[in-house]
Design an enzyme around this catalytic site. Structure first.
Site, PDB file in Angstrom:
ATOM      1  N   GLY A  18      38.542  48.947  38.452  1.00  0.00           N
ATOM      2  CA  GLY A  18      37.462  49.659  37.712  1.00  0.00           C
ATOM      3  C   GLY A  18      36.203  49.313  38.532  1.00  0.00           C
ATOM      4  N   ARG A  19      35.213  49.294  37.633  1.00  0.00           N
ATOM      5  CA  ARG A  19      33.642  49.106  38.297  1.00  0.00           C
ATOM      6  C   ARG A  19      33.619  47.819  39.068  1.00  0.00           C
ATOM      7  NH1 ARG A  19      31.698  51.180  32.597  1.00  0.00           N
ATOM      8  NH2 ARG A  19      33.619  49.865  32.268  1.00  0.00           N
ATOM      9  N   ILE A  20      33.974  47.081  38.678  1.00  0.00           N
ATOM     10  CA  ILE A  20      34.041  45.670  39.320  1.00  0.00           C
ATOM     11  C   ILE A  20      34.868  45.606  40.525  1.00  0.00           C
ATOM     12  CG2 ILE A  20      34.233  42.905  39.338  1.00  0.00           C
ATOM     13  CD1 ILE A  20      33.599  43.257  36.214  1.00  0.00           C
ATOM     14  N   ARG A  38      46.147  51.240  37.485  1.00  0.00           N
ATOM     15  CA  ARG A  38      46.986  52.102  36.661  1.00  0.00           C
ATOM     16  C   ARG A  38      46.859  53.677  36.904  1.00  0.00           C
ATOM     17  NH1 ARG A  38      45.281  50.734  30.522  1.00  0.00           N
ATOM     18  NH2 ARG A  38      43.428  50.694  31.931  1.00  0.00           N
ATOM     19  N   ILE A  60      39.521  36.559  38.867  1.00  0.00           N
ATOM     20  CA  ILE A  60      37.915  36.615  38.374  1.00  0.00           C
ATOM     21  C   ILE A  60      38.104  37.407  36.992  1.00  0.00           C
ATOM     22  CG2 ILE A  60      36.678  36.106  39.969  1.00  0.00           C
ATOM     23  CD1 ILE A  60      35.742  39.174  40.097  1.00  0.00           C
ATOM     24  N   ARG A 108      41.119  37.370  33.752  1.00  0.00           N
ATOM     25  CA  ARG A 108      41.195  36.807  32.657  1.00  0.00           C
ATOM     26  C   ARG A 108      42.246  35.996  32.745  1.00  0.00           C
ATOM     27  NH1 ARG A 108      37.096  37.737  30.678  1.00  0.00           N
ATOM     28  NH2 ARG A 108      36.539  38.737  28.754  1.00  0.00           N
ATOM     29  N   GLU A 147      42.040  28.473  28.346  1.00  0.00           N
ATOM     30  CA  GLU A 147      40.788  27.849  28.502  1.00  0.00           C
ATOM     31  C   GLU A 147      39.754  27.656  27.478  1.00  0.00           C
ATOM     32  OE1 GLU A 147      39.296  31.087  31.227  1.00  0.00           O
ATOM     33  OE2 GLU A 147      37.777  31.439  29.820  1.00  0.00           O
ATOM     34  N   HIS A 174      34.742  29.893  34.279  1.00  0.00           N
ATOM     35  CA  HIS A 174      34.465  31.336  33.975  1.00  0.00           C
ATOM     36  C   HIS A 174      32.937  31.455  33.762  1.00  0.00           C
ATOM     37  CE1 HIS A 174      36.173  34.209  30.726  1.00  0.00           C
ATOM     38  NE2 HIS A 174      35.258  34.887  31.474  1.00  0.00           N
ATOM     39  N   ILE A 175      32.546  31.576  35.241  1.00  0.00           N
ATOM     40  CA  ILE A 175      31.178  32.034  35.359  1.00  0.00           C
ATOM     41  C   ILE A 175      30.706  33.194  36.278  1.00  0.00           C
ATOM     42  CG2 ILE A 175      30.551  29.404  34.926  1.00  0.00           C
ATOM     43  CD1 ILE A 175      30.306  29.040  38.068  1.00  0.00           C
TER      44      ILE A 175
END
Ligand code: GLV
Length: 331
Positions: free
Chosen positions: A160-162, A183, A242, A244, A273, A291-292
């Site tokens: 995706g974008r990231i 996908r 990074i 989930r 978490e 998670h930063i």
């Protein structure tokens, strides 16, 4: 539903920046959880009585039980791009608008993905712990010899974008060969801009020197990387998550790291978490962060502001910048 002041009432479920609160207060009666403690489902339902909107984070679950308990709710605005805390089927059935915060965090999160990749490959935290422990008494040629980053093969699962922003950094900044699995395949133009080649998941696992996970969590993505997938990776490979918690089987990963079946991992997200699998805390070849990935002041502020704008736009004009279920806007 309006409050006694005649203005609609909303809830901010977690502590946010003062300018975001002030922005919302121009339009609404704002109730907020002024702490960093997560409201239990019961507390959340109670605090939402009489409220038409809520700003949530990934920690608050919005499901059928909550929506049934809060029938006056019209919008749930997540301060996150991921929305696996939302039961979208239940939200759609209730005719509630859901929004998230894409785009504003893309580049910041990609920066962090690369920071974690670099730290993991070059054994940054492991060597710092060694130094802080007073163990550095001589220099050796192979001291904390890590994995090469420039010129290596970067594998990206989830484009995706990231994922695309990470691909651009790898290809253009570090001269990496970039391969990805997703996908659906990107348009050739986007593939060209990212200098990324589409491969099967098996080829991705087999070929990557550094495997970066950036796919959204869904039931289908649960344990997308478990023991069988780790076994297909190079023994010299690093794994970066990074995305989930739950996409990686953390117990299987800890075992693979301990037995050096892969070289190292960098993890910003974890199953369950803020708890971290105890085995991950005892292996040296893992870099762990809480998670930063999107956490710069500018980006976290932009995320909270976007969530606020979605609530304001929807409740005052029937519009939202980043709706997840835009069909609700036209009903
Ligand atoms: C953070 O994890 C986000 O989904 O924005």
């Amino acid at each position: 539903m309006t409050s006694t002041s005649g203005r609609p009432a909303i809830l901010i479920a977690r502590k946010v920046f003062p300018e975001v609160v002030a922005h919302l207060q121009q339009h609404f009666d704002v109730d907020m959880n002024e702490t960093d403690d997560v409201l239990s489902p019961q507390q959340l339902a109670q605090r939402l009585q009489g409220k038409v909107g809520v700003l949530t984070t990934g920690s608050e679950r919005v499901d059928a039980a909550l929506l049934t308990a809060c029938p006056q709710l019209k919008i749930v605005a997540n301060i996150a791009v991921g929305f696996n805390n939302f039961d979208m089927a239940a939200i759609n059935a209730a005719g509630v608008l859901a929004t998230n915060t894409p785009d504003v965090l893309t580049e910041t999160t990609a920066d962090f993905g690369f920071a974690l990749l670099m730290a993991t490959a070059r054994r940054l935290t492991e060597s710092e712990h060694f130094l802080r422990a007073g163990l550095w008494n001589r220099w050796t040629l192979d001291m904390f010899a890590g994995a090469e980053v420039h010129g290596s093969t970067l594998g990206i699962l989830g484009m995706g974008r990231i994922g695309q922003a990470i691909a651009r950094r790898g290809a253009h900044g570090f001269g990496m060969r970039v391969i990805y699995h997703n996908r659906s395949r990107l348009d050739p133009e986007l593939e060209g801009a990212c200098k990324a080649a589409y491969v099967s998941k098996e080829e991705l696992l087999r070929e990557a020197d550094h495997l970066m996970l950036v796919l959204p969590y869904s039931a289908g993505a649960h344990h997308a990387i478990g023991a069988p997938e780790l076994a297909q990776m190079k023994r010299t490979a690093t794994l970066i998550n990074i995305a989930r918690g739950g996409i990686v089987d953390d117990a299987a990963l800890a075992a693979a790291l301990r037995e050096r079946r892969i070289a190292a991992a960098g993890l910003d997200v974890f199953e369950g978490e803020p708890k971290v699998h105890p085995d991950l805390l005892t292996v040296p070849n893992v870099v762990l962060t809480p998670h930063i990935a999107s956490s710069t002041m500018a980006t976290r502020t932009a995320m909270a502001m976007l969530a606020a704008d979605n609530v304001i736009g929807f409740l005052t004009q029937g519009q939202a910048k980043t709706p997840l279920n835009p069909e609700v806007l036209s009903t």
